[in-house]
Design a protein around this motif. Sequence first.
Motif, PDB file in Angstrom:
ATOM      1  N   ILE A  41      21.638  -2.755 -87.714  1.00 62.68           N
ATOM      2  CA  ILE A  41      20.407  -2.633 -86.941  1.00 62.68           C
ATOM      3  C   ILE A  41      20.789  -2.589 -85.472  1.00 62.68           C
ATOM      4  N   VAL A  42      20.274  -1.599 -84.760  1.00 65.36           N
ATOM      5  CA  VAL A  42      20.637  -1.406 -83.355  1.00 65.36           C
ATOM      6  C   VAL A  42      19.390  -1.536 -82.486  1.00 65.36           C
ATOM      7  N   PHE A  43      19.405  -2.516 -81.605  1.00 65.53           N
ATOM      8  CA  PHE A  43      18.296  -2.747 -80.693  1.00 65.53           C
ATOM      9  C   PHE A  43      18.493  -2.003 -79.378  1.00 65.53           C
ATOM     10  N   ASP A  44      17.400  -1.547 -78.805  1.00 66.38           N
ATOM     11  CA  ASP A  44      17.326  -1.265 -77.374  1.00 66.38           C
ATOM     12  C   ASP A  44      17.058  -2.612 -76.696  1.00 66.38           C
ATOM     13  N   LEU A  45      17.216  -2.666 -75.386  1.00 65.12           N
ATOM     14  CA  LEU A  45      16.987  -3.916 -74.659  1.00 65.12           C
ATOM     15  C   LEU A  45      15.682  -3.874 -73.873  1.00 65.12           C
ATOM     16  N   ASP A  46      15.619  -2.989 -72.881  1.00 64.79           N
ATOM     17  CA  ASP A  46      14.456  -2.920 -71.991  1.00 64.79           C
ATOM     18  C   ASP A  46      13.239  -2.385 -72.736  1.00 64.79           C
ATOM     19  N   GLY A  47      12.176  -3.159 -72.732  1.00 67.11           N
ATOM     20  CA  GLY A  47      10.951  -2.746 -73.412  1.00 67.11           C
ATOM     21  C   GLY A  47      10.903  -3.138 -74.869  1.00 67.11           C
ATOM     22  N   VAL A  48      12.028  -3.613 -75.418  1.00 68.93           N
ATOM     23  CA  VAL A  48      12.070  -4.061 -76.808  1.00 68.93           C
ATOM     24  C   VAL A  48      12.268  -5.577 -76.882  1.00 68.93           C
ATOM     25  N   LEU A  49      13.314  -6.073 -76.221  1.00 71.30           N
ATOM     26  CA  LEU A  49      13.562  -7.513 -76.200  1.00 71.30           C
ATOM     27  C   LEU A  49      13.064  -8.164 -74.910  1.00 71.30           C
ATOM     28  N   ILE A  50      13.079  -7.430 -73.821  1.00 70.02           N
ATOM     29  CA  ILE A  50      12.570  -7.967 -72.554  1.00 70.02           C
ATOM     30  C   ILE A  50      11.581  -6.982 -71.935  1.00 70.02           C
ATOM     31  N   ASP A  51      10.580  -7.538 -71.271  1.00 75.71           N
ATOM     32  CA  ASP A  51       9.541  -6.733 -70.634  1.00 75.71           C
ATOM     33  C   ASP A  51      10.002  -6.368 -69.229  1.00 75.71           C
ATOM     34  N   SER A  52      11.042  -5.556 -69.169  1.00 78.90           N
ATOM     35  CA  SER A  52      11.719  -5.304 -67.898  1.00 78.90           C
ATOM     36  C   SER A  52      11.296  -4.017 -67.209  1.00 78.90           C
ATOM     37  N   GLU A  53      10.636  -3.111 -67.929  1.00 85.89           N
ATOM     38  CA  GLU A  53      10.276  -1.838 -67.291  1.00 85.89           C
ATOM     39  C   GLU A  53       9.413  -2.037 -66.039  1.00 85.89           C
ATOM     40  N   PRO A  54       8.423  -2.959 -66.050  1.00 82.84           N
ATOM     41  CA  PRO A  54       7.679  -3.181 -64.808  1.00 82.84           C
ATOM     42  C   PRO A  54       8.555  -3.705 -63.677  1.00 82.84           C
ATOM     43  N   VAL A  55       9.576  -4.501 -64.018  1.00 87.82           N
ATOM     44  CA  VAL A  55      10.481  -5.018 -62.990  1.00 87.82           C
ATOM     45  C   VAL A  55      11.343  -3.893 -62.439  1.00 87.82           C
ATOM     46  N   TRP A  56      11.896  -3.069 -63.337  1.00 86.47           N
ATOM     47  CA  TRP A  56      12.671  -1.910 -62.886  1.00 86.47           C
ATOM     48  C   TRP A  56      11.832  -1.020 -61.971  1.00 86.47           C
ATOM     49  N   GLU A  57      10.590  -0.757 -62.377  1.00 83.62           N
ATOM     50  CA  GLU A  57       9.742   0.119 -61.563  1.00 83.62           C
ATOM     51  C   GLU A  57       9.481  -0.499 -60.194  1.00 83.62           C
ATOM     52  N   GLU A  58       9.164  -1.791 -60.156  1.00 83.88           N
ATOM     53  CA  GLU A  58       8.888  -2.457 -58.885  1.00 83.88           C
ATOM     54  C   GLU A  58      10.101  -2.431 -57.968  1.00 83.88           C
ATOM     55  N   VAL A  59      11.274  -2.710 -58.527  1.00 83.21           N
ATOM     56  CA  VAL A  59      12.487  -2.761 -57.709  1.00 83.21           C
ATOM     57  C   VAL A  59      12.874  -1.376 -57.214  1.00 83.21           C
ATOM     58  N   ARG A  60      12.861  -0.388 -58.089  1.00 82.89           N
ATOM     59  CA  ARG A  60      13.267   0.962 -57.659  1.00 82.89           C
ATOM     60  C   ARG A  60      12.212   1.586 -56.759  1.00 82.89           C
ATOM     61  N   ARG A  61      10.949   1.354 -57.055  1.00 85.18           N
ATOM     62  CA  ARG A  61       9.892   1.865 -56.181  1.00 85.18           C
ATOM     63  C   ARG A  61      10.004   1.222 -54.797  1.00 85.18           C
ATOM     64  N   GLY A  62      10.299  -0.092 -54.768  1.00 81.17           N
ATOM     65  CA  GLY A  62      10.473  -0.778 -53.496  1.00 81.17           C
ATOM     66  C   GLY A  62      11.650  -0.251 -52.711  1.00 81.17           C
ATOM     67  N   TYR A  63      12.739   0.056 -53.409  1.00 80.87           N
ATOM     68  CA  TYR A  63      13.908   0.623 -52.736  1.00 80.87           C
ATOM     69  C   TYR A  63      13.560   1.966 -52.105  1.00 80.87           C
ATOM     70  N   VAL A  64      12.894   2.807 -52.872  1.00 84.67           N
ATOM     71  CA  VAL A  64      12.517   4.134 -52.362  1.00 84.67           C
ATOM     72  C   VAL A  64      11.605   3.998 -51.136  1.00 84.67           C
ATOM     73  N   ALA A  65      10.608   3.125 -51.214  1.00 85.48           N
ATOM     74  CA  ALA A  65       9.670   2.940 -50.108  1.00 85.48           C
ATOM     75  C   ALA A  65      10.377   2.402 -48.873  1.00 85.48           C
ATOM     76  N   SER A  66      11.302   1.448 -49.057  1.00 78.91           N
ATOM     77  CA  SER A  66      11.981   0.845 -47.909  1.00 78.91           C
ATOM     78  C   SER A  66      12.930   1.809 -47.219  1.00 78.91           C
ATOM     79  N   HIS A  67      13.266   2.889 -47.893  1.00 78.44           N
ATOM     80  CA  HIS A  67      14.148   3.899 -47.298  1.00 78.44           C
ATOM     81  C   HIS A  67      13.387   5.173 -46.949  1.00 78.44           C
ATOM     82  N   GLY A  68      12.065   5.062 -46.845  1.00 82.81           N
ATOM     83  CA  GLY A  68      11.261   6.197 -46.416  1.00 82.81           C
ATOM     84  C   GLY A  68      11.207   7.336 -47.410  1.00 82.81           C
TER      85      GLY A  68
END
Length: 217
Positions: A6-33
Motif C-alpha cells: 500500500i502506497v500513501f501520498d502525504l500532502d492532502g492524504v495524511l496531513i492537511d498541508s495544501e492550504p499551508v503550501w498555498e499560503e506560504v508560496r502565495r506569500g512568497y510570490v506576493a512579497s517579491h512583487g
Amino acid sequence: MPLEAIVFDLDGVLIDSEPVWEEVRRGYVASHGGRWLPDTQQRLMGMSTVEWARYIATDLVDGVTAEEVAYAVIDEMSQRYAAGPPLLPGAEDAVHRLAAYRPLGLASSSPRALIDLVLGQLGVDGLFRATLSTEEVDAGKPAPDGYLAVAGQMEVPPEDCVAIEDSSNGLRSAHAAGMTVVAIPREAHPPSDDALALAAHVAKDLDELTPALLTAL
C-alpha cells in the motif's frame, strides 16, 4: 492480482498541508512583487521541488532563481511544521492499521526534508518500508516516476499495489504507474472529474481504509 503493498501520498492524504503550501508560496510570490494566477495552486499540486520552484521563478516572480525560491519556501514550511504537522483525522490509525496488514510505501511531492520531519514527528517513520520524494526522480506527478520508484524499492510489481491519493495529478500518477487507486478527495482542492474516474474506489475519509476494502479492490 494479489495486494502486496500500500502506497500513501502525504500532502492532502495524511496531513492537511495544501492550504499551508498555498499560503506560504502565495506569500512568497506576493512579497517579491509577483503575480499569483487563477490556476497556480492547481498547477503546483503534484509538482516536484525542482518543478514548482522553477515555475515560480520563471512564471510568477522576476529576479529570483529556482534555488532561492525552493530554499525560502521549504525553510518556511519547516518552521510551520515545527509545532506539529496539520494531521488529518484518522491518519495515525490508518497508517498503523494498514502497516499491520501489508508493507507500506510513500510517494510524495514534498521535499525529502519535510517528509522525514513529518513522519518522524508522527512517530510512524519506521512503519514505511520505502519513502520517496519526487525531487528524487526525473519527473513529478502526474508522471508515474515516483510511484514506479517506490514499487521498485519495495520489490513489488506496481500492479500489485494500492495507492492512496487526493489530487488530480496524484491520481493520474498512480494510475499511470499501473496501481489500483483509492481517492480521498479534499473539499478545498477537489480533483477533476476525469482524474477521479481513474480511482477504483472513492473514500470519504481515512477511517474507510480497511484491509477488507483494499483486498476487495
